[in-house]
Design a protein around this motif. Structure first.
Motif, PDB file in Angstrom:
ATOM      1  N   ARG A  99       3.809   8.462 -11.819  1.00  0.00           N
ATOM      2  CA  ARG A  99       3.106   8.155 -13.068  1.00  0.00           C
ATOM      3  C   ARG A  99       1.604   7.979 -12.792  1.00  0.00           C
ATOM      4  N   LEU A 100       1.273   7.320 -11.668  1.00  0.00           N
ATOM      5  CA  LEU A 100      -0.140   7.150 -11.314  1.00  0.00           C
ATOM      6  C   LEU A 100      -0.803   8.503 -11.118  1.00  0.00           C
ATOM      7  N   ARG A 101      -0.116   9.408 -10.413  1.00  0.00           N
ATOM      8  CA  ARG A 101      -0.665  10.757 -10.203  1.00  0.00           C
ATOM      9  C   ARG A 101      -0.923  11.458 -11.528  1.00  0.00           C
ATOM     10  N   ALA A 102       0.041  11.355 -12.449  1.00  0.00           N
ATOM     11  CA  ALA A 102      -0.101  12.054 -13.732  1.00  0.00           C
ATOM     12  C   ALA A 102      -1.253  11.464 -14.542  1.00  0.00           C
ATOM     13  N   GLU A 103      -1.289  10.141 -14.641  1.00  0.00           N
ATOM     14  CA  GLU A 103      -2.333   9.504 -15.466  1.00  0.00           C
ATOM     15  C   GLU A 103      -3.717   9.723 -14.860  1.00  0.00           C
ATOM     16  N   LEU A 104      -3.813   9.592 -13.546  1.00  0.00           N
ATOM     17  CA  LEU A 104      -5.118   9.742 -12.887  1.00  0.00           C
ATOM     18  C   LEU A 104      -5.521  11.209 -12.828  1.00  0.00           C
ATOM     19  N   GLY A 105      -4.558  12.088 -12.593  1.00  0.00           N
ATOM     20  CA  GLY A 105      -4.857  13.526 -12.506  1.00  0.00           C
ATOM     21  C   GLY A 105      -5.506  14.034 -13.777  1.00  0.00           C
ATOM     22  N   ARG A 106      -5.005  13.568 -14.922  1.00  0.00           N
ATOM     23  CA  ARG A 106      -5.578  14.067 -16.165  1.00  0.00           C
ATOM     24  C   ARG A 106      -6.909  13.418 -16.497  1.00  0.00           C
ATOM     25  N   ARG A 107      -7.321  12.444 -15.703  1.00  0.00           N
ATOM     26  CA  ARG A 107      -8.644  11.819 -15.888  1.00  0.00           C
ATOM     27  C   ARG A 107      -9.590  12.206 -14.764  1.00  0.00           C
ATOM     28  N   GLY A 108      -9.283  13.273 -14.058  1.00  0.00           N
ATOM     29  CA  GLY A 108     -10.232  13.809 -13.082  1.00  0.00           C
ATOM     30  C   GLY A 108     -10.136  13.200 -11.695  1.00  0.00           C
ATOM     31  N   PHE A 109      -9.027  12.564 -11.367  1.00  0.00           N
ATOM     32  CA  PHE A 109      -8.860  12.026 -10.018  1.00  0.00           C
ATOM     33  C   PHE A 109      -8.115  13.031  -9.139  1.00  0.00           C
ATOM     34  N   ALA A 110      -8.343  12.924  -7.822  1.00  0.00           N
ATOM     35  CA  ALA A 110      -7.673  13.808  -6.857  1.00  0.00           C
ATOM     36  C   ALA A 110      -7.539  13.034  -5.544  1.00  0.00           C
ATOM     37  N   GLU A 111      -7.164  13.759  -4.488  1.00  0.00           N
ATOM     38  CA  GLU A 111      -7.042  13.178  -3.136  1.00  0.00           C
ATOM     39  C   GLU A 111      -6.142  11.932  -3.148  1.00  0.00           C
ATOM     40  N   PHE A 112      -4.948  12.112  -3.684  1.00  0.00           N
ATOM     41  CA  PHE A 112      -4.007  10.986  -3.790  1.00  0.00           C
ATOM     42  C   PHE A 112      -3.381  10.674  -2.433  1.00  0.00           C
ATOM     43  N   ALA A 113      -3.206   9.383  -2.168  1.00  0.00           N
ATOM     44  CA  ALA A 113      -2.503   8.968  -0.935  1.00  0.00           C
ATOM     45  C   ALA A 113      -1.571   7.812  -1.264  1.00  0.00           C
ATOM     46  N   GLU A 114      -0.365   7.884  -0.738  1.00  0.00           N
ATOM     47  CA  GLU A 114       0.618   6.798  -0.907  1.00  0.00           C
ATOM     48  C   GLU A 114       0.859   6.174   0.447  1.00  0.00           C
ATOM     49  N   LEU A 115       0.948   4.862   0.511  1.00  0.00           N
ATOM     50  CA  LEU A 115       1.263   4.231   1.789  1.00  0.00           C
ATOM     51  C   LEU A 115       2.158   3.014   1.593  1.00  0.00           C
ATOM     52  N   ALA A 116       2.790   2.598   2.684  1.00  0.00           N
ATOM     53  CA  ALA A 116       3.681   1.437   2.660  1.00  0.00           C
ATOM     54  C   ALA A 116       3.218   0.468   3.740  1.00  0.00           C
ATOM     55  N   ALA A 117       3.290  -0.829   3.440  1.00  0.00           N
ATOM     56  CA  ALA A 117       2.925  -1.859   4.431  1.00  0.00           C
ATOM     57  C   ALA A 117       3.604  -3.156   4.029  1.00  0.00           C
ATOM     58  N   GLY A 118       4.083  -3.918   5.021  1.00  0.00           N
ATOM     59  CA  GLY A 118       4.840  -5.129   4.699  1.00  0.00           C
ATOM     60  C   GLY A 118       6.032  -4.750   3.846  1.00  0.00           C
ATOM     61  N   ARG A 119       6.250  -5.493   2.750  1.00  0.00           N
ATOM     62  CA  ARG A 119       7.350  -5.159   1.830  1.00  0.00           C
ATOM     63  C   ARG A 119       6.865  -4.286   0.680  1.00  0.00           C
ATOM     64  N   GLY A 120       5.590  -3.903   0.718  1.00  0.00           N
ATOM     65  CA  GLY A 120       5.016  -3.272  -0.456  1.00  0.00           C
ATOM     66  C   GLY A 120       4.496  -1.862  -0.242  1.00  0.00           C
ATOM     67  N   THR A 121       3.816  -1.388  -1.270  1.00  0.00           N
ATOM     68  CA  THR A 121       3.253  -0.036  -1.252  1.00  0.00           C
ATOM     69  C   THR A 121       1.853  -0.072  -1.866  1.00  0.00           C
ATOM     70  N   ALA A 122       1.102   0.993  -1.588  1.00  0.00           N
ATOM     71  CA  ALA A 122      -0.213   1.135  -2.210  1.00  0.00           C
ATOM     72  C   ALA A 122      -0.434   2.600  -2.540  1.00  0.00           C
ATOM     73  N   PHE A 123      -1.398   2.831  -3.413  1.00  0.00           N
ATOM     74  CA  PHE A 123      -1.713   4.178  -3.873  1.00  0.00           C
ATOM     75  C   PHE A 123      -3.235   4.257  -3.981  1.00  0.00           C
ATOM     76  N   VAL A 124      -3.803   5.296  -3.396  1.00  0.00           N
ATOM     77  CA  VAL A 124      -5.257   5.463  -3.397  1.00  0.00           C
ATOM     78  C   VAL A 124      -5.583   6.804  -4.041  1.00  0.00           C
ATOM     79  N   ALA A 125      -6.645   6.839  -4.847  1.00  0.00           N
ATOM     80  CA  ALA A 125      -7.090   8.105  -5.439  1.00  0.00           C
ATOM     81  C   ALA A 125      -8.609   8.104  -5.505  1.00  0.00           C
ATOM     82  N   ARG A 126      -9.177   9.303  -5.546  1.00  0.00           N
ATOM     83  CA  ARG A 126     -10.639   9.443  -5.604  1.00  0.00           C
ATOM     84  C   ARG A 126     -11.022  10.132  -6.906  1.00  0.00           C
ATOM     85  N   LYS A 127     -12.058   9.602  -7.551  1.00  0.00           N
ATOM     86  CA  LYS A 127     -12.544  10.247  -8.778  1.00  0.00           C
ATOM     87  C   LYS A 127     -13.459  11.391  -8.390  1.00  0.00           C
ATOM     88  N   ARG A 128     -13.265  12.566  -8.972  1.00  0.00           N
ATOM     89  CA  ARG A 128     -14.077  13.730  -8.589  1.00  0.00           C
ATOM     90  C   ARG A 128     -15.533  13.524  -8.986  1.00  0.00           C
TER      91      ARG A 128
END
Ligand SMILES: C[S@@+](CC[C@H](N)C(=O)[O-])C[C@H]1O[C@@H](n2cnc3c(N)ncnc32)[C@H](O)[C@@H]1O
Length: 200
Positions: free
Chosen positions: A171-200
């Motif tokens: 969902r993050l990819r879809a919402e951010l993609g349509r607002r001009g974001f790219a270079e998505f990265a997903e990661l896991a650490a501890g018990r959780g996760t994170a998501f990073v994106a760059r605005k073009r």
């Protein structure tokens, strides 16, 4: 999940689909976090912020201005201050008592807190090079507006998909993609996760 946790999960799902419906939830969400403020930090798992720390390690440049949305008691803002000592960091939240805790716990001189709603912020377009959301309901149009071109957004979920406030990466990819974001990265650490994106 407790009733309160199920309620914020429901609010998150609705608001991500229909941001205008946030006005129906704002008062209850604020009241819930104001009530939780005095015990919020004591209830956190020690690994709760491993995902945000891991995501910040991935960034290739040091931002000058950083916005932490839904800062709560300021845990993410303080991690940002430690990681980027030269940056100006602003933490915003709708719950005054959460901000009271944040102010009491923060010594860093490069952090300030403001009472504000992430749905409509008073900052200029492109005012920040980094926007962070730790366990926070995203308002995609507004975070995209205040982020400078080339800037990053970081979403961190302390317990991954089990976090009460959670948005799946697709969902993050879809919402951010349509607002001009790219270079998505997903990661896991501890018990959780994170998501990073760059605005073009
Ligand atoms: C689950 S807590 C997370 C707090 C902190 N980021 C952390 O991880 O410890 C969510 C926070 O977001 C705040 N919040 C929810 N909706 C908001 C909005 N529209 N604008 C600003 N803050 C909001 C709540 O008041 C609460 O403090």
């Amino acid at each position: 999940m407790t009733f309160g946790q199920r309620f914020v999960r429901f609010a998150t799902d609705v608001v991500v689909r229909s941001p205008l419906l946030w006005r129906l939830f704002r008062g209850s969400v604020r009241g819930q976090f104001d009530r939780l403020a005095p015990m919020w930090d004591a209830r956190r798992d020690p690994t709760a912020f491993a995902p945000v720390r891991a995501a910040l390690e991935r960034l290739d440049a040091s931002p000058a201005r950083v916005l932490d949305l839904g800062t709560g008691t300021g845990s993410v803002a303080r991690i940002l201050a430690e990681r980027f000592p030269e940056a100006e960091i602003v933490g915003v939240d709708i719950a005054p008592r959460m901000l009271g805790e944040a102010r009491a716990k923060t010594n860093a001189s490069n952090v300030r807190y403001e009472l504000a709603d992430a749905q409509r912020l008073a900052f200029d377009d492109g005012a920040f090079e980094l926007v962070t959301l730790g366990n926070m309901i995203p308002f995609f149009d507004e975070l995209a507006r205040v982020l400078a071109p080339g800037g990053h957004v970081v979403f961190a979920w302390s317990a991954g998909a089990e976090t009460p406030i959670y948005v799946p990466p697709e969902r993050l990819r879809a919402e951010l993609g349509r607002r001009g974001f790219a270079e998505f990265a997903e990661l896991a650490a501890g018990r959780g996760t994170a998501f990073v994106a760059r605005k073009r």
